[in-house]
Scaffold this motif. Structure first.
Motif, PDB file in Angstrom:
ATOM      1  N   PHE B 211       0.809  -1.227   0.000  1.00  0.00           N
ATOM      2  CA  PHE B 211       0.000   0.000   0.000  1.00  0.00           C
ATOM      3  C   PHE B 211       0.845   1.282   0.000  1.00  0.00           C
ATOM      4  O   PHE B 211       0.733   2.083  -0.927  1.00  0.00           O
ATOM      5  N   PRO B 212       1.730   1.510   0.996  1.00  0.00           N
ATOM      6  CA  PRO B 212       2.499   2.757   0.938  1.00  0.00           C
ATOM      7  C   PRO B 212       3.486   2.810  -0.222  1.00  0.00           C
ATOM      8  O   PRO B 212       3.722   3.872  -0.782  1.00  0.00           O
ATOM      9  N   LEU B 213       4.064   1.657  -0.619  1.00  0.00           N
ATOM     10  CA  LEU B 213       5.085   1.677  -1.666  1.00  0.00           C
ATOM     11  C   LEU B 213       4.495   1.977  -3.039  1.00  0.00           C
ATOM     12  O   LEU B 213       5.186   2.504  -3.910  1.00  0.00           O
ATOM     13  N   LEU B 214       3.217   1.645  -3.264  1.00  0.00           N
ATOM     14  CA  LEU B 214       2.629   1.913  -4.569  1.00  0.00           C
ATOM     15  C   LEU B 214       1.727   3.154  -4.560  1.00  0.00           C
ATOM     16  O   LEU B 214       1.762   3.956  -5.486  1.00  0.00           O
ATOM     17  N   TYR B 215       0.933   3.316  -3.503  1.00  0.00           N
ATOM     18  CA  TYR B 215      -0.064   4.398  -3.501  1.00  0.00           C
ATOM     19  C   TYR B 215       0.466   5.686  -2.891  1.00  0.00           C
ATOM     20  O   TYR B 215      -0.095   6.750  -3.124  1.00  0.00           O
ATOM     21  N   LEU B 216       1.507   5.594  -2.057  1.00  0.00           N
ATOM     22  CA  LEU B 216       1.960   6.774  -1.309  1.00  0.00           C
ATOM     23  C   LEU B 216       3.417   7.088  -1.612  1.00  0.00           C
ATOM     24  O   LEU B 216       4.216   7.307  -0.712  1.00  0.00           O
ATOM     25  N   VAL B 217       3.783   7.105  -2.909  1.00  0.00           N
ATOM     26  CA  VAL B 217       5.189   7.327  -3.259  1.00  0.00           C
ATOM     27  C   VAL B 217       5.581   8.783  -3.009  1.00  0.00           C
ATOM     28  O   VAL B 217       6.566   9.079  -2.366  1.00  0.00           O
ATOM     29  N   GLY B 218       4.782   9.698  -3.534  1.00  0.00           N
ATOM     30  CA  GLY B 218       5.127  11.115  -3.382  1.00  0.00           C
ATOM     31  C   GLY B 218       4.025  11.869  -2.672  1.00  0.00           C
ATOM     32  O   GLY B 218       3.024  11.286  -2.273  1.00  0.00           O
ATOM     33  N   PRO B 219       4.190  13.191  -2.493  1.00  0.00           N
ATOM     34  CA  PRO B 219       3.116  13.973  -1.876  1.00  0.00           C
ATOM     35  C   PRO B 219       1.898  14.029  -2.796  1.00  0.00           C
ATOM     36  O   PRO B 219       2.040  14.029  -4.015  1.00  0.00           O
ATOM     37  N   ARG B 220       0.744  14.039  -2.198  1.00  0.00           N
ATOM     38  CA  ARG B 220      -0.488  14.100  -2.985  1.00  0.00           C
ATOM     39  C   ARG B 220      -0.931  15.544  -3.191  1.00  0.00           C
ATOM     40  O   ARG B 220      -0.679  16.391  -2.351  1.00  0.00           O
TER      41      ARG B 220
END
Lengths: 100, 220
Positions: B211-220
């Motif tokens: 989840f964090p490695l794919l969906y939360l790579v950079g700032p949204r």
């Protein structure tokens, strides 16, 4: 001793609530202007969530040394895999040239 | 698994009864743990590939990651964590000999697992509609199309392998729930529930990192 029937149900519920709070925290952190600190926070939270699941839901804290050694060995092998792969690519003179 | 001879050979000190089946539960669980450690290396290889390419193209990965649906991804994480709670409560019910709660929580775990796959299917269909599947028809708005393709290859590999594991877990749980409905598990014999529980929680742990490695790579 691993008598799992003695674990109170509320232990699982508290761990679950902790996991949901951590999930909210990791999503909220994505909207904070913290730059590269972001990676440290999301991976740190992921490790915290994984440790909670492994210790409480998977009952590792109720297991004897042999199971703990087995799991530690698996994690150690994973760290060796990642460390050697990373060191290999970081020390190449011309690593991963941009494809056309 | 009936609590006597073969399963209790792991205990040296116990004479009979109480202690022997607790030891055999751990002995049997170790088989599942050993299998799960081989799964760690299986997923670990894909995560290692991810680390190498994210380090090589950090900006492209940030940009490509924002094409994923964070709302559905977060919802699925919550669904999976809830299913793990239900699985843990199933084991607890089996250990206490509560057969009706056991079946109830197993069915809840199955339904949440199916809900996860349903949400994943909706996400995949959106991504296919946007031509983000790295096949012949791949289309990507930004620059660095080839590197973005790499990100989506890793996305579909990791989530696809995870979904296959979920499907296997659901099938195992359906069999387990059927046997539990016939009263196959009780305080003296619930190693099967604990072992399939271990597998289910492991698949949850893999998602906790996906989840964090794919969906939360950079700032949204």
């Amino acid at each position: 001793m691993n008598d799992l029937s003695r674990i109170p149900r509320r232990t699982y519920v508290f761990v679950y609530l902790g996991l949901i709070v951590l999930l909210a925290g990791t999503v909220a952190a994505a909207y904070l202007p913290i730059g590269s600190f972001h990676l440290v926070i999301t991976v740190g939270i992921a490790i915290a969530k994984a440790v909670l699941v492994i210790l409480f839901f998977m009952h590792l804290r109720h297991m004897r040394e042999r199971t703990i050694f087995l799991v530690s060995g698996g994690v150690l092998l994973l760290l060796i895999l990642i460390a050697l792969t990373t060191v290999d690519y970081l020390t190449r003179a011309n690593s991963l040239s941009i494809m056309p | 698994m009936t609590g006597t001879s073969p399963a209790s050979y792991g205990s040296r000190t116990s004479i009979q009864g109480e202690d022997s089946h607790h030891l055999s539960l751990e002995t049997q669980s170790m088989g599942m743990w050993l299998f799960l450690m081989s799964e760690v290396m299986f997923f670990g290889a894909v995560f290692a590939a991810y680390i190498v390419y994210r380090h090589a193209y950090p900006r492209v990965f940030e940009e490509a990651s924002n094409h994923l649906d964070l709302v559905l991804g977060s919802l699925n994480t919550a669904i999976l964590l809830t299913s793990s709670l239900c699985m843990a409560l199933s084991v607890n019910a089996a250990a206490r000999g509560l057969s009706r709660p056991l079946v109830f929580f197993l069915v809840a775990t199955i339904l949440l697992g199916v809900a996860f796959l349903g949400v994943k299917f909706i996400e995949y269909s959106h991504e296919f509609d946007q031509h983000l599947f790295p096949g012949g028809d791949f289309r990507y708005g930004g620059a660095n199309v080839e590197q973005a393709k790499l990100f989506f290859s890793l996305y579909f590999t990791l989530t696809g392998l995870h979904a296959v594991h979920m499907l296997i877990g659901i099938l195992l749980l359906v069999v387990l729930a059927g046997l539990a409905g016939r009263g196959s598990y009780g305080p003296g014999d619930y190693a099967a529930v604990e072992m399939i529980g271990l597998y289910w929680h492991f698949v949850d742990v893999v998602w906790i990192f996906i989840f964090p490695l794919l969906y939360l790579v950079g700032p949204r």
